[in-house]
Each structure stands twice: as structure tokens, then as C-alpha cells.
Design a protein around this motif. Sequence first.
Motif, PDB file in Angstrom:
ATOM      1  N   LEU A  15       0.834  -1.202   0.000  1.00 35.51           N
ATOM      2  CA  LEU A  15       0.000   0.000   0.000  1.00 35.51           C
ATOM      3  C   LEU A  15       0.869   1.252   0.000  1.00 35.51           C
ATOM      4  N   ALA A  16       1.940   1.246   0.802  1.00 35.25           N
ATOM      5  CA  ALA A  16       2.836   2.405   0.838  1.00 35.25           C
ATOM      6  C   ALA A  16       3.449   2.665  -0.541  1.00 35.25           C
ATOM      7  N   LEU A  17       3.868   1.592  -1.208  1.00 34.24           N
ATOM      8  CA  LEU A  17       4.462   1.744  -2.533  1.00 34.24           C
ATOM      9  C   LEU A  17       3.437   2.256  -3.537  1.00 34.24           C
ATOM     10  N   ALA A  18       2.230   1.673  -3.513  1.00 36.29           N
ATOM     11  CA  ALA A  18       1.184   2.120  -4.434  1.00 36.29           C
ATOM     12  C   ALA A  18       0.820   3.580  -4.173  1.00 36.29           C
ATOM     13  N   ALA A  22       1.433   6.476  -6.981  1.00 37.54           N
ATOM     14  CA  ALA A  22       0.299   7.289  -7.431  1.00 37.54           C
ATOM     15  C   ALA A  22       0.554   8.770  -7.169  1.00 37.54           C
ATOM     16  N   ALA A  23       1.179   9.088  -6.037  1.00 35.51           N
ATOM     17  CA  ALA A  23       1.481  10.487  -5.725  1.00 35.51           C
ATOM     18  C   ALA A  23       2.466  11.065  -6.736  1.00 35.51           C
ATOM     19  N   PHE A  24       3.488  10.279  -7.104  1.00 39.28           N
ATOM     20  CA  PHE A  24       4.450  10.753  -8.097  1.00 39.28           C
ATOM     21  C   PHE A  24       3.787  10.968  -9.455  1.00 39.28           C
ATOM     22  N   LEU A  25       2.895  10.034  -9.828  1.00 37.12           N
ATOM     23  CA  LEU A  25       2.248  10.136 -11.133  1.00 37.12           C
ATOM     24  C   LEU A  25       1.328  11.340 -11.218  1.00 37.12           C
ATOM     25  N   ILE A  26       0.693  11.684 -10.114  1.00 36.33           N
ATOM     26  CA  ILE A  26      -0.277  12.780 -10.122  1.00 36.33           C
ATOM     27  C   ILE A  26       0.398  14.131  -9.965  1.00 36.33           C
ATOM     28  N   VAL A  56      -3.895  -2.226   7.553  1.00 39.28           N
ATOM     29  CA  VAL A  56      -2.974  -1.705   6.539  1.00 39.28           C
ATOM     30  C   VAL A  56      -2.816  -0.192   6.619  1.00 39.28           C
ATOM     31  N   LEU A  57      -3.444   0.456   7.583  1.00 42.22           N
ATOM     32  CA  LEU A  57      -3.365   1.922   7.684  1.00 42.22           C
ATOM     33  C   LEU A  57      -1.940   2.456   7.811  1.00 42.22           C
ATOM     34  N   PRO A  58      -1.014   1.764   8.503  1.00 40.06           N
ATOM     35  CA  PRO A  58       0.366   2.285   8.522  1.00 40.06           C
ATOM     36  C   PRO A  58       0.966   2.473   7.139  1.00 40.06           C
ATOM     37  N   GLY A  59       0.500   1.696   6.157  1.00 42.15           N
ATOM     38  CA  GLY A  59       0.986   1.879   4.786  1.00 42.15           C
ATOM     39  C   GLY A  59       0.626   3.239   4.234  1.00 42.15           C
ATOM     40  N   VAL A  60      -0.532   3.780   4.644  1.00 41.64           N
ATOM     41  CA  VAL A  60      -0.930   5.125   4.218  1.00 41.64           C
ATOM     42  C   VAL A  60       0.050   6.155   4.790  1.00 41.64           C
ATOM     43  N   LEU A  61       0.386   5.991   6.073  1.00 38.41           N
ATOM     44  CA  LEU A  61       1.329   6.910   6.709  1.00 38.41           C
ATOM     45  C   LEU A  61       2.684   6.858   6.024  1.00 38.41           C
ATOM     46  N   LEU A  62       3.174   5.647   5.740  1.00 40.10           N
ATOM     47  CA  LEU A  62       4.488   5.521   5.113  1.00 40.10           C
ATOM     48  C   LEU A  62       4.499   6.142   3.715  1.00 40.10           C
ATOM     49  N   GLY A  63       3.472   5.846   2.906  1.00 41.18           N
ATOM     50  CA  GLY A  63       3.437   6.393   1.546  1.00 41.18           C
ATOM     51  C   GLY A  63       3.352   7.902   1.545  1.00 41.18           C
ATOM     52  N   SER A  64       2.484   8.466   2.395  1.00 44.33           N
ATOM     53  CA  SER A  64       2.345   9.919   2.461  1.00 44.33           C
ATOM     54  C   SER A  64       3.619  10.570   2.992  1.00 44.33           C
ATOM     55  N   LEU A  65       4.217   9.956   3.997  1.00 50.99           N
ATOM     56  CA  LEU A  65       5.444  10.503   4.574  1.00 50.99           C
ATOM     57  C   LEU A  65       6.550  10.548   3.534  1.00 50.99           C
ATOM     58  N   GLY A  66       6.702   9.466   2.761  1.00 54.16           N
ATOM     59  CA  GLY A  66       7.746   9.434   1.737  1.00 54.16           C
ATOM     60  C   GLY A  66       7.562  10.518   0.696  1.00 54.16           C
ATOM     61  N   PHE A  67       6.312  10.714   0.257  1.00 55.90           N
ATOM     62  CA  PHE A  67       6.072  11.727  -0.772  1.00 55.90           C
ATOM     63  C   PHE A  67       6.303  13.140  -0.242  1.00 55.90           C
ATOM     64  N   ASN A  68       5.806  13.411   0.939  1.00 54.45           N
ATOM     65  CA  ASN A  68       5.906  14.769   1.472  1.00 54.45           C
ATOM     66  C   ASN A  68       7.309  15.105   1.966  1.00 54.45           C
ATOM     67  N   LEU A  69       8.158  14.100   2.155  1.00 52.08           N
ATOM     68  CA  LEU A  69       9.571  14.391   2.408  1.00 52.08           C
ATOM     69  C   LEU A  69      10.328  14.593   1.105  1.00 52.08           C
ATOM     70  N   TRP A  70       9.841  13.963   0.048  1.00 53.62           N
ATOM     71  CA  TRP A  70      10.498  14.118  -1.253  1.00 53.62           C
ATOM     72  C   TRP A  70      10.232  15.499  -1.850  1.00 53.62           C
ATOM     73  N   ILE A  71       9.028  16.033  -1.624  1.00 51.38           N
ATOM     74  CA  ILE A  71       8.653  17.327  -2.215  1.00 51.38           C
ATOM     75  C   ILE A  71       9.630  18.438  -1.829  1.00 51.38           C
ATOM     76  N   PRO A  72       9.961  18.641  -0.530  1.00 53.24           N
ATOM     77  CA  PRO A  72      10.884  19.749  -0.198  1.00 53.24           C
ATOM     78  C   PRO A  72      12.274  19.572  -0.788  1.00 53.24           C
ATOM     79  N   LEU A  73      12.695  18.319  -0.984  1.00 56.36           N
ATOM     80  CA  LEU A  73      14.035  18.092  -1.517  1.00 56.36           C
ATOM     81  C   LEU A  73      14.176  18.607  -2.936  1.00 56.36           C
TER      82      LEU A  73
END
Length: 944
Positions: A15-18, A22-26, A56-73
Amino acid sequence: MYSGKLRTIGSIFALALAYLLAAFLITGQGMHQQIMPFWAPAGIALGAVLRFGPAVLPGVLLGSLGFNLWIPLTWNESLTLSNVLTALAIGSGAMVQAGVAGALIHRFKAYPLTPESGRSLLTYALIAGPISCLINSTLGTSVVYFVNDAGGSAGFFKDWLLWWGGDSFGAIVLAPVVLALLPERKVDKMRRWPMVIRLVGIVGLVLLLNHLLMLRLDSQLRRDFQRDTRLVEAHLFSAIQKNFADLAYLGQRFSEPGGMTPEQFRDRVAQLTAENPSVRAYSWDPVIQVEQRAAFERATAEMLGEPGYAIYGESLLAEDPLIPVQMVEPRALNRKALGFNLLSLGDRRRSVILAQSSGQPVVTEVLNLTQAPDQPGFLILHPVYRLIGEYGPLHRQRELAGFMVGVFTVSQLLSGSLEGAEINDIRLRLTEQDATMPFFSDFPKEGLDALIGRFELRVGQRNWQVEAMPGPDYMAGNPSGNATDMQLLLVLSAAISTLLVLSMHDRERILMDEVDRQTRSLAYQARHDDLTGLPNRSHLIETIRKRVEDPEVRPFSVLFIDLDRFKLINDSLGHQAGDRMLQKLAQLLVARLPKDSLLFRMGGDEFILLVEGDVQRASIEADRVLIATTLPLDIDDVRVQITASIGISHYPDHGEDLGMLIKHADTAMYRAKAQGKNRYVVYSEEFSDQAFHSFSLEQDLRVALDERQLVLHYQPQFDLETMSLVGTEALVRWNHPTRGLLAPGHFIEMAEETQLIIPLGWQVIELVCDQMKLWEQRGITPPQVAINISPQQLLQIDFVEKLNKLVDGRGVARTSIELEITELMIMQDPDLAMMQLHRLRESGYRIALDDFGTGYSSLDRLKYLPLDRLKIDQAFTRDIGKNPKDEAVILTIIALGRSLGIEVLAEGVETESQLRFLSDHACNSVQGYLLGRPIPAEELCIGV
């Protein structure tokens, strides 16, 4: 246990990967760095929670965390604490949002793919979108807006609205796609793929329309940006020119006699600095000859009130004068610069020489300022000349008095120009001509290169290459870049379209489910009996075929079960009661039979039972069935008991296909009925011979009726007082073409079972009438003829009318015909039988009751029967002189007849002692072998 945990962990990371992909694609579908208008990951999160549960809710946290840390970089060199806190807050909000939405959907059973009603779809849309998406849109926007100024904000409300709409889009549109792609059970692909294609089409169409919108806005944005870039260029040029003008103004003041006092210089610089924030310092650097050094230092120290003032930094060449900093403002921030000799550094010396030779201001190389070491700056050296000589205006001479020096920061120069142009967030990058690296840049690490504007800026003798690009705040604030309204409209359109697709899918699902249900129902009905719910004949054929075709087929038996005298149940209690009895009996048998046996209903009161194993096992189950069928059943407040007859055939001994097995079991069942019913019989080959004989005889009888092979023999009846012929009984014989003359015992019972007794009976009546007419034609007075009438024939509604028509048509007197009936005939339908007998009496026929005393006739009913004669059965006559009880019965019948005024005839008189007994006790008439056997009409002695 461990495998379950591993599956859960795998689901979380999947779920985190998906979510992350999806965040990168959008990304790139909106103008904001972190707020996307079509946030597909929200739908992936909700769909996964609905499918796999909250684990599976922790997967949502991991996926969102990864994307929102990538954005500032992509915009900063390194992560900050505010970036991390923002990413954690947004990820937590996304996790809570998906969990709350999933819980509410489960609570209200608002599943998008299997809604209970159209209202359920609306409930799903409200829960998945507007309601639950309030959570992360409010939390995320607040964090981004107040904690982490990420840029690109169009205002809190618009940012919040766009975030809310983007999450709603993902939750409403994408969650059903996830559920369809990850079904809980195997479903028909033909059902779910059209829905998936439609929903993906909606997503694609929305993104396409948004892309077209972005292209249009991008084109407009480019035009606006190019306009603003030219405006920035103009303001930069104006700012630099102003700097030169300010330096020229200050220099002119110093070129005048007496120059400027430190106080005047300070006041003027303060005024200029307030107007121009890019200024870090202004200094007056006069030209001093070496021999004037001491005097200059004393005068300057006294003038400035700086006792320690001294020139430092020796000139590079001996012939060079000194150009020290005499006055600098703001002095407090630049005190170290007092006394600095410009000619002590090579780059400064070159700039001084260039300015002196050209007479124009010169800009030095970029340097790091003492006041702002992290900001690049530059110096402008403006030469100041003093006029000398008295040669008139056209012949005056001038000499270099010194330099007005301005110290400026690039960043303040640029920001001041942007503020003057009233432009927000344009990023600039400055590069010296022919240089490879810029000396100033506030570009992000990954910029929008396609939106870069370029122009040249000449500063003194230097050319700066200036590049400009819009920052996120510029795009968010630009009217052409504000797509919020249109994107929210697209979100609303996508949500409505999704509801229509889901509604269409639901209707298709309901229709297909109904078709499947009807198909299963029809398939069930085709293989099961409607009344009892038992498997039917079609199911039996299929079952037997599968068993026989199985290479490892095991022996089994077929039990053909037929209920005894079930017709009596229908006739007495009614067909509905008979149906209820069959239902209860089927339930009773199913409950009592072992699980490895299968019960089928063939129709009517016939059942088939398949039993595994040998014949002995079949016999055990047959006994079980016989016991079960004899148990009393309460039907409409009536307790009913019934028996069954069972025939057993065994595979493979008695047949290798269903037809042969049922045929042999059916044959054995009839043998069981013939042996007294309520029993079972195992098939034997001799039964087939008998059955074939019976079948062959039936077919021959049908031919015999068509070809009129039946003949009549007549047995005379005598009056006991006169011993004269008083009548005859017509007895049918079959003149079989191969088997000879057959007595009734060979074919009458079979004719009754096959309903051939009715046409046979009418043919007998025709033969009797024809014979009586023949006697009349020969001048013989016909005797009274008794004809046996079958129950089936008598109980036909039109029997009397048809009989009258036949007799009258032959010209025979009705009074000369005696119709013999049996007690069983009256018992089957007493009311109809009584009505028919009275109609026959009224028509003129005589009525005789045959075989009296062998049945169970009610004497109360007997007194109402229109009888002319009672016939004592030969079962009583044959034991006269042997059994006093039979004699007592005979005497009772004679007395009953005399008291009712009914003639009594005794059948089967074969001895003189029987004749004397009957004569002595006043029996009216007799017939039997003693006085005459049944003979053809030609041999019957009848007087002319």
C-alpha cells in the motif's frame, strides 16, 4: 499466525508503494507544490482499508510521509524540522482520514460495488468525499500554511478547498477501482472490468481536461511572465541607474569647494539608504599625495572625531598616490573601512585606473560583504573631478579629486526591483558574461526551465546575464495560474460521473444476479421435484451416468419405491392432502436414510433410492424405508398410515445403464405388489420373462379389440323350483390367434390395470346385443342375459346414456339385460355408484350384485340399492356340507334377500348335495358346472 503477520506487513508495504507511485504520477496536475487537485492516493488508501481492513493503515502513513519528504528536496538543499513535522502531520491525517471513512462506510453499509440501494451510493459518496476528507484537508492545509511556508499558496481557504476537492476525487473515484481490482472473492470478470474501464476512463478524461486547462493556463502564464520579466528588467535597470545617479550626486557635492561635512554626508546617505535598501555603504575616498599623508590623517581624525584614524594598506607602486576611505556611512557598521587604501589591492587598483582613464563609473568584481557575508555584493567606483584654472568655461581643466564608492547587495537590489514592479516571487539567476557559474541564484534545485525568461543587464563596464523564473507563489497569485475553480468543477463532474457508473454497475449487477438466480433456479427446478424438493428423474439420469462413466465405479443398487393404494388417499382426502403426505414422507425418508444414499422422486407416488454397496446393504435400506413409510402421518387432522412396495436392481448384475436398472427394479416392484404389498423384492431374470409375457399380452389384447377377437360363452341359470332356464351369464373369451381360447383369468386383470377394460366392456355389451338380436331373427325368444360391468365403466359419467343408445340401437329390450356389479364398485365412489344404479333401474335394466358376501358392503347402504338379484359367491357354495359357517352365511343371504324382496342366485353349484341344500332352503336360482358349463351361443339349448 506468523504467515498472517507476514501477509499484513506485505500489504502495508504494498500500500505504501502504491500510494507513493500514485502520488508521483499525479504530481504536476496542479500549481501548488504539495496540494494536488486530483489526489488519487486518497482513493488507493480508502480502497485498501475497505478491502484489507484497518491493519494496513500504517501503509498510508508511510506512503504519504515518503512523498511529502520528497517534495521539499526538490526545492531546498536539505530537510528542515518543519518539513519533517509537516510530512508527519499530513501522513497522520491521511491515515486517520482513510480509517474514519472505512469505519463509517462499514457502519452504514455503504459499499460502492454492492450498495443496498441508490441511497447507499449517495451515502458512500458523502462519507468517502466531503465528510471524511475534511480531516486531512483541514489538518494538512493548516500545517502547510502556518507551520511550513512551502510556497504556492493562493490563500488558506482556496488551498483548503483544493485539498478537500483533491482528496474527495481520489476517495470517490479511485476507491471503487481498487475494490474492483482486488475483489474479496472470485467474481465474474465480465462484470467488473467494464466498470473499471469506465472509472479509469473518467480519471483519464478528468486528467486530460485538466491537462488542457493547464496548457491553456501555461500559455497565458508564459505571456504574463514574459511581460513581468520585461518589467523586472526595466526596474533593475532603473535601480542601477539610480545608484549611479546617487553616486554622481554625492561626488558632485564633494567636488565643490569645501566639500561635505561628515554630518552632511551622514544625513544624505541615511536618506539615500532609506530609499534604496540595496545600499550597504557609501564612502568618500579622496586622492592624497604621499607627502600629504600625515596632515591628511590629522585633519581627518579631527574632522571625524576619530583619534585613531590612520591610512592602512600601502600602494602597490611607489609612484601611486593614496586613495584612503575618509568618510563612510553608515559609519558604525563600516568603521573598519576607515583609512583603507583602494590602491593596496590589485583588483581595486585596476578598477581605479579604469575609472580614471575612462572617466566613467566602474563596477568591481563580486565580493563578499562584511555586513552580509552570505550575500554577494558589488562596488561602484565613481570618479570625482575638481575643476582648476581660470581659462573660461570652454578652457577649464579638471583633476581627479577622489572616488565616491557605493557598496550594494545583489539580493537587495533584486528584491527592491521586484517590489518596485509589484511582482511577487520571481526567482533570478545572475551570471557574469562568459562565466560558467552564476554569482547569484535563488533558483530551486529542480526548476521549471520552460518558464525561464532571459535578458542582459549592463552595469558599468560589466554585462550580467539575468535569468528569471516564476516561483510557486507567483503562479498561485497570477490570475492565469489560478485554476482552483475549474479544477473543483472537474472534481465535481468526476464524482457525479462515478456515481452514475456505480449506479449503472449496480443495476447490471442486480440484473445479472437475478439472471444467475433465475438460471440457478431453473437449473435447480430442472433437476429437482417442485413438490418435495427431491432430485428428479433428470438428476437421477445425470447421477447414474456419472457413476457408470467413472473408471472406479463401485457397485450400487436401485430401489424402486411405489406407495400402496396411494390413489385411495387422493380420492378420499383430496389431492392437496396427498401432496402434503408426499412432502412429509419425503422429509421423513431423507431424515432417516444414511448420507451416502440418494433419494429421487420419479413422479406421482414413485421414488428411486440409490444405495451404495451390495444387495445385502440394499435390503437393509429397503427395510428402513418400509418401516419409515408405515409410521403414521398427520395430514389435515387425519392420521394416515401407508405402505410401500419396493423393487431392487443391482449394478452391474441387473444392468449397466439407468434404463435397464429402473426397468428391472420396476419389474421387481410389481412382483412385490403381487405378493401382497408392503415388502421388497430383489429382481430376478424370471421376472423379466413374466413382464415380457404381460407386455406382449397387453399388446395382443389391443389388437384383439381392434380385430374383434373376443367371443362370448353363456352359462345357463336355472330356477330351483321348476329347474327351467331363467337366464344366462355372458362370459367373455379371447380367441387368441396363437395361444387359442383364453379364459378371462388370463387377461381381465391386465385389462383393468391398463384401462382396456372399458373398450372391452363395451365390446362385450355389443356382442350380447348382437346375439340377442340374432336369436330374435331365428324366432328364438332370447333369455335374460347377465353382463359383468367393470367399476371403471360404471363410474363413467356418460355410461347410462351410451348404454341406452347402444341397446336401443340394436333393438334389444332393456328388461332382458341384467347388469352385474360388485361390492368393490360401490365402495370406490358410493354416491356416484348409487346415482348410476338408480338411473339404470329407471332405464329398465335389471341390477344384480355379484360376489355378495366377499366384500365389506354396508347393510345400511344395501337397503337403498335398486337390486333385483343377489348372487352368492362360489366361495361359500363350494363348502356346503363341509363348513357350517359357510352354510350359515348362505342361509343369512337367502333370508336377507327374501326380507328385501330380492331374488337370490347361488353360483358355483357343482354337486347334488349343494343343489339339494339350496333347494331345501328356498334359494331362488342357481348356476354352475353341475347344471351347465359356459358354452357358445350355438350350443345353448333355448326353446323356439
